[in-house]
Design a protein around this motif. Structure first.
Motif, PDB file in Angstrom:
ATOM      1  N   TRP A 148       0.830  -1.196   0.000  1.00  0.00           N
ATOM      2  CA  TRP A 148       0.000   0.000   0.000  1.00  0.00           C
ATOM      3  C   TRP A 148       0.866   1.248   0.000  1.00  0.00           C
ATOM      4  O   TRP A 148       0.640   2.203  -0.715  1.00  0.00           O
ATOM      5  N   THR A 149       1.858   1.230   0.850  1.00  0.00           N
ATOM      6  CA  THR A 149       2.699   2.416   0.978  1.00  0.00           C
ATOM      7  C   THR A 149       3.912   2.345   0.059  1.00  0.00           C
ATOM      8  O   THR A 149       4.528   3.360  -0.221  1.00  0.00           O
ATOM      9  N   GLY A 150       4.226   1.177  -0.390  1.00  0.00           N
ATOM     10  CA  GLY A 150       5.435   1.020  -1.193  1.00  0.00           C
ATOM     11  C   GLY A 150       6.691   1.178  -0.349  1.00  0.00           C
ATOM     12  O   GLY A 150       7.789   1.337  -0.864  1.00  0.00           O
ATOM     13  N   ALA A 152       9.035   0.167   3.372  1.00  0.00           N
ATOM     14  CA  ALA A 152       9.232  -0.766   4.479  1.00  0.00           C
ATOM     15  C   ALA A 152       8.396  -0.247   5.640  1.00  0.00           C
ATOM     16  O   ALA A 152       8.361   0.944   5.901  1.00  0.00           O
ATOM     17  N   GLU A 153       7.713  -1.127   6.293  1.00  0.00           N
ATOM     18  CA  GLU A 153       6.858  -0.703   7.411  1.00  0.00           C
ATOM     19  C   GLU A 153       7.315  -1.405   8.686  1.00  0.00           C
ATOM     20  O   GLU A 153       7.845  -2.510   8.644  1.00  0.00           O
ATOM     21  N   LEU A 154       7.050  -0.745   9.754  1.00  0.00           N
ATOM     22  CA  LEU A 154       7.365  -1.343  11.045  1.00  0.00           C
ATOM     23  C   LEU A 154       6.077  -1.712  11.774  1.00  0.00           C
ATOM     24  O   LEU A 154       4.994  -1.253  11.411  1.00  0.00           O
ATOM     25  N   CYS A 155       6.223  -2.549  12.760  1.00  0.00           N
ATOM     26  CA  CYS A 155       5.053  -2.964  13.539  1.00  0.00           C
ATOM     27  C   CYS A 155       5.517  -3.276  14.963  1.00  0.00           C
ATOM     28  O   CYS A 155       6.716  -3.255  15.256  1.00  0.00           O
ATOM     29  N   VAL A 223       2.208   1.096  16.006  1.00  0.00           N
ATOM     30  CA  VAL A 223       1.071   0.164  16.076  1.00  0.00           C
ATOM     31  C   VAL A 223       0.226   0.330  14.813  1.00  0.00           C
ATOM     32  O   VAL A 223      -0.220   1.441  14.496  1.00  0.00           O
ATOM     33  N   ASN A 224       0.028  -0.741  14.110  1.00  0.00           N
ATOM     34  CA  ASN A 224      -0.749  -0.705  12.866  1.00  0.00           C
ATOM     35  C   ASN A 224      -2.215  -0.984  13.143  1.00  0.00           C
ATOM     36  O   ASN A 224      -2.594  -1.379  14.257  1.00  0.00           O
ATOM     37  N   HIS A 225      -2.995  -0.819  12.087  1.00  0.00           N
ATOM     38  CA  HIS A 225      -4.449  -0.990  12.206  1.00  0.00           C
ATOM     39  C   HIS A 225      -4.873  -2.410  11.833  1.00  0.00           C
ATOM     40  O   HIS A 225      -4.360  -3.000  10.881  1.00  0.00           O
ATOM     41  N   ASP A 226      -5.842  -2.936  12.578  1.00  0.00           N
ATOM     42  CA  ASP A 226      -6.511  -4.157  12.156  1.00  0.00           C
ATOM     43  C   ASP A 226      -8.009  -3.967  12.421  1.00  0.00           C
ATOM     44  O   ASP A 226      -8.388  -3.392  13.455  1.00  0.00           O
ATOM     45  N   ALA A 261     -12.878   5.267   8.719  1.00  0.00           N
ATOM     46  CA  ALA A 261     -12.641   6.017   7.482  1.00  0.00           C
ATOM     47  C   ALA A 261     -11.164   6.187   7.126  1.00  0.00           C
ATOM     48  O   ALA A 261     -10.847   6.769   6.098  1.00  0.00           O
ATOM     49  N   TYR A 262     -10.311   5.718   7.974  1.00  0.00           N
ATOM     50  CA  TYR A 262      -8.878   5.965   7.749  1.00  0.00           C
ATOM     51  C   TYR A 262      -8.403   5.405   6.418  1.00  0.00           C
ATOM     52  O   TYR A 262      -7.584   6.002   5.731  1.00  0.00           O
ATOM     53  N   PHE A 263      -8.907   4.264   6.071  1.00  0.00           N
ATOM     54  CA  PHE A 263      -8.397   3.621   4.855  1.00  0.00           C
ATOM     55  C   PHE A 263      -9.314   3.833   3.650  1.00  0.00           C
ATOM     56  O   PHE A 263      -9.349   3.026   2.729  1.00  0.00           O
ATOM     57  N   CYS A 270      -7.199  -0.872   3.307  1.00  0.00           N
ATOM     58  CA  CYS A 270      -6.745  -1.600   4.502  1.00  0.00           C
ATOM     59  C   CYS A 270      -6.169  -2.962   4.113  1.00  0.00           C
ATOM     60  O   CYS A 270      -6.799  -3.752   3.418  1.00  0.00           O
ATOM     61  N   LEU A 271      -5.002  -3.227   4.610  1.00  0.00           N
ATOM     62  CA  LEU A 271      -4.329  -4.503   4.307  1.00  0.00           C
ATOM     63  C   LEU A 271      -4.151  -5.343   5.574  1.00  0.00           C
ATOM     64  O   LEU A 271      -3.207  -6.123   5.680  1.00  0.00           O
ATOM     65  N   CYS A 272      -5.059  -5.179   6.497  1.00  0.00           N
ATOM     66  CA  CYS A 272      -4.887  -5.915   7.751  1.00  0.00           C
ATOM     67  C   CYS A 272      -5.177  -7.403   7.544  1.00  0.00           C
ATOM     68  O   CYS A 272      -5.781  -7.817   6.558  1.00  0.00           O
TER      69      CYS A 272
HETATM   70  C1  LIG Z   1       0.611   5.019  12.793  1.00  0.00           C
HETATM   71  S1  LIG Z   1       1.475   4.388  11.426  1.00  0.00           S
HETATM   72  C2  LIG Z   1       1.814   2.731  11.896  1.00  0.00           C
HETATM   73  C3  LIG Z   1       3.292   2.355  11.770  1.00  0.00           C
HETATM   74  C4  LIG Z   1       3.816   2.255  10.389  1.00  0.00           C
HETATM   75  N1  LIG Z   1       3.674   0.891   9.894  1.00  0.00           N
HETATM   76  C5  LIG Z   1       5.255   2.658  10.344  1.00  0.00           C
HETATM   77  O1  LIG Z   1       6.125   1.876   9.924  1.00  0.00           O
HETATM   78  O2  LIG Z   1       5.558   3.787  10.734  1.00  0.00           O
HETATM   79  C6  LIG Z   1       0.184   4.271  10.274  1.00  0.00           C
HETATM   80  C7  LIG Z   1       0.634   3.862   8.905  1.00  0.00           C
HETATM   81  O3  LIG Z   1       0.925   2.465   8.867  1.00  0.00           O
HETATM   82  C8  LIG Z   1       0.407   1.860   7.695  1.00  0.00           C
HETATM   83  N2  LIG Z   1      -0.700   0.953   8.065  1.00  0.00           N
HETATM   84  C9  LIG Z   1      -1.070   0.655   9.322  1.00  0.00           C
HETATM   85  N3  LIG Z   1      -2.078  -0.237   9.336  1.00  0.00           N
HETATM   86  C10 LIG Z   1      -2.369  -0.506   8.051  1.00  0.00           C
HETATM   87  C11 LIG Z   1      -3.339  -1.346   7.428  1.00  0.00           C
HETATM   88  N4  LIG Z   1      -4.209  -2.084   8.112  1.00  0.00           N
HETATM   89  N5  LIG Z   1      -3.343  -1.379   6.082  1.00  0.00           N
HETATM   90  C12 LIG Z   1      -2.462  -0.658   5.385  1.00  0.00           C
HETATM   91  N6  LIG Z   1      -1.541   0.143   5.917  1.00  0.00           N
HETATM   92  C13 LIG Z   1      -1.484   0.234   7.239  1.00  0.00           C
HETATM   93  C14 LIG Z   1      -0.094   3.013   6.866  1.00  0.00           C
HETATM   94  O4  LIG Z   1       0.977   3.451   6.101  1.00  0.00           O
HETATM   95  C15 LIG Z   1      -0.442   4.067   7.893  1.00  0.00           C
HETATM   96  O5  LIG Z   1      -0.448   5.374   7.392  1.00  0.00           O
END
Ligand SMILES: C[S@@+](CC[C@H](N)C(=O)[O-])C[C@H]1O[C@@H](n2cnc3c(N)ncnc32)[C@H](O)[C@@H]1O
Length: 638
Positions: A148-150, A152-155, A223-226, A261-263, A270-272
């Motif tokens: 979604w973001t293209g 690297a994401e953290l969790c 913390v990511n969304h689910d 509404a976030y996604f 949403c990719l949860c």
């Molecule tokens: C508060 S940050 C969470 C931490 C983020 N993963 C990071 O590495 O900084 C929120 C961002 O995480 C990603 N994200 C979190 N939950 C997601 C979900 N269920 N589906 C897609 N993207 C999500 C989106 O890029 C969103 O804008």
């Protein structure tokens, strides 16, 4: 500022930077501090071949130049290996103080006001809390949201099981109230100021009651969304944190609910995991049409090469791994490859809404997280089950190298490399430290492990200590209880514990208070002198003890030569008033006078009589006794 004398819980130290905890933060300082601290305390600590890349509030900022080992040392010394009795707060305080002494940090803080220093140090403490050994979570990399973001994401992953109601206190975020202007500023997706497409308002929460938006940064921002979240966000005093609302397994991701509404419309970005299971949100193929991929030309659509790259790696058979610095927890199976369809949506506001945090203290997902609008633009996968490349995209790496170039050359072990991009192994931070540290540092880590293993949890696994010369004297019950709770002791300690173990709580329970005090007295004197038969008989405890540790303080060689003492003579006890005592003394004196025997005088010999006339003869003088004298013949001279 430097060199000031600062009081810390009663102790004054020279050379410390004064600071106190605060909730007074503003958006600009918090953003800058978070970029600085997340780089030092997350990117540089939690990575080896696989980088943990933090989305920056302003990726164009210069990042600190310093040796990451210094940070590792601070964590090891102040957070991990410090006396196990130290509270988490004390450990964190020590670590922050040490951080403030670093040259790079001192440079960063130069010219800042005391309020700004307080805010920086408080924010640093939030990151250090992550490393406290009793902590239950870790920041990790995830590939789940990268499509979604293209990026690297953290969790956040749980490192242990968490029960409903648990407050994850080490997962904190600092907050800054946003002014209207700041709110607007964060909403704007400026190509130059975004992390290659990551909006800067990804961590904005709305307070329903105050009708204000807050920026929250710190570990809580990961913390990511689910859609079926396991935690809820709430405010606790000066910070925000999370409470567990569904049981969480070790290795499971900590998730919150950002609102409906976030996604975007129908939650389509949403990719949860829940959406993946239900075939909804970002996994609902049919929702995406060409018209979706229209309007905004913002930088959030990853370039085609990025997608190509992602797919290429997927074809190499990568799996979606959940990992922390301690290793991989979960491997999700590969699924169908994605189509290359690109979708974009309107860019509006990305705000996580919570009820008034101070009133309700909770952010109830159904009632309060409603006002949300569309998330940042992105390209999203359109096929269900799109499991994603666990590796950073070239885009994210380029944004990383951008920040690296801004800070100059980094130590080589920090630079992402091509091997990093293809490696699936993950080196935990401890292993990494062992690999690159000197022998003394190596020893420090060994010490750290032993500190950890002496925690109550680790003790459960300990076996009985090996029996030693002295251990045989430990009574059975004491031996078994000791085995469960203590490490094998050094010989001197063993002897000490053998003594202690003769007094188990169970045994003391059986004694009356009087008997206990007798028992104590007997024991204390027993240690100094050889016990008599009477004292042995006087208490069972004492007897037991003699059997197990006879003359414990006496050298073995002396034991057999020791003569048993005679029982003491019973003395008549005189009790009562001083007058009584005086009377008794008089009586004693009278008896002594009346009875010479009692005073020890010799018995008078019977009178001698003459054998012939029966007259009394004078007594014999033993000194001049002469066998030939008449007296000796028993006759008088007549
Ligand atoms: C508060 S940050 C969470 C931490 C983020 N993963 C990071 O590495 O900084 C929120 C961002 O995480 C990603 N994200 C979190 N939950 C997601 C979900 N269920 N589906 C897609 N993207 C999500 C989106 O890029 C969103 O804008």
């Amino acid at each position: 500022m430097r060199g000031a004398v600062v009081a810390h819980g009663g102790h004054s130290r020279v050379g410390e930077v004064a600071w106190s905890s605060t909730s007074n933060m503003n958006m600009r300082d918090l953003s800058r501090d978070d970029d600085f601290l997340s780089f030092m305390l997350v990117e540089q600590l939690g990575t080896d071949s696989f980088p943990l890349v933090v989305h920056k509030m302003d990726p164009s900022r210069r990042l600190p130049r310093h040796d990451p080992k210094e940070i590792l040392n601070i964590v090891q010394r102040w957070i991990v290996t410090i006396k196990s009795a130290s509270s988490a707060a004390k450990r964190v305080r020590g670590a922050v103080d040490a951080l403030l002494r670093l040259e790079a940090v001192a440079h960063y803080l130069r010219g800042k006001t005391q309020m700004q220093i307080n805010a920086f140090a408080t924010h640093a403490s939030r990151y250090f809390e992550l490393y406290v050994p009793t902590g239950t979570i870790e920041i990790a990399h995830t590939s789940r949201y990268s499509k979604w973001t293209g990026k690297a994401e953290l969790c956040i992953l749980a490192t242990t099981t968490l029960k409903i109601g648990t407050v994850i206190t080490e997962l904190k975020g600092s907050m800054a109230v946003l002014t209207e202007d700041e709110n607007e500023e964060l909403k704007r997706t400026d190509r130059r100021n975004t992390d290659g497409g990551i909006r800067r308002d990804f961590s904005v929460i709305h307070s329903g009651h105050r009708k204000k938006n807050h920026l929250f940064l710190g570990p809580a921002r990961f913390v990511n969304h689910d859609c079926d979240n396991n935690c809820e966000l709430f405010r606790e005093g000066k910070y925000i944190t999370f409470r567990v609302i569904k049981p969480i397994e070790r290795g499971q991701e900590i998730t919150a609910h950002y609102g409906d509404a976030y996604f975007g419309k129908d939650n389509r970005h949403c990719l949860c995991e829940t959406c993946e299971k239900r075939g909804k949100g970002g996994y609902r193929q049919s929702d995406y049409t060409d018209s979706d991929a229209s309007s905004d030309s913002a930088s959030t659509i990853p370039p085609r090469e990025t997608l190509g790259q992602v797919q290429k790696v997927e074809m190499l058979g990568e799996v979606n791994e959940r990992r922390t610095r301690r290793g991989v927890y979960l491997k999700l199976p590969d699924s169908e490859s994605d189509s290359e369809e690109e979708v974009q949506t309107e860019v509006t506001e990305a705000v996580i809404q919570i009820d008034d945090p101070e009133d309700a203290n909770t952010a109830s997902r159904s009632s309060s997280l409603s006002k949300l609008s569309t998330p940042p633009l992105s390209s999203i996968p359109t096929s269900p089950g799109a499991l994603i490349n666990p590796l950073p995209t070239p885009d994210s790496l380029s944004s990383r190298s951008q920040s690296e170039s801004a800070q100059g050359d980094r130590p080589s072990d920090q630079a992402p490399s091509s091997t990093a991009a293809t490696s699936t192994t993950f080196t935990p931070v401890k292993a990494q430290a062992v690999k690159s540290l000197s022998l003394s540092e190596h020893n420090l880590i060994a010490k750290q492990s032993s500190t950890l293993s002496s925690s109550p949890r680790a003790n459960i696994q300990l076996k009985s200590p090996p029996l030693s010369e002295d251990a045989h004297s430990i009574p059975d019950e004491a031996q078994s209880s000791q085995a469960a709770t203590t490490l094998p002791a050094a010989p001197a300690q063993r002897r000490f514990s053998a003594r202690l173990n003769t007094r188990t709580p169970e045994r003391n329970k059986e004694l009356t208070p009087r008997a206990k005090s007798r028992h104590r007295t007997a024991e204390s004197t027993d240690d100094k002198k050889i016990a008599t038969p009477q004292t042995r008989a006087s208490t069972v405890q004492s007897q037991d003890r003699k059997a197990s540790t006879p003359v414990a303080d006496e050298p073995r060689s002396l034991r057999s030569k020791s003569k048993p003492a005679l029982p003491p003579k019973a003395k008549p006890r005189v009790s009562g008033t001083p007058a009584d005592k005086g009377k008794a003394a008089d009586e004693k004196a009278k008896t002594a006078l009346a009875s010479p025997k009692r005073r020890g005088k010799k018995k008078a010999p019977p009178p001698r009589l003459c054998k012939v006339c029966s007259r009394e003869l004078p007594p014999l003088n033993p000194d001049s006794a002469d066998e030939d004298s008449e007296e000796d013949k028993g006759e008088c001279s007549r």
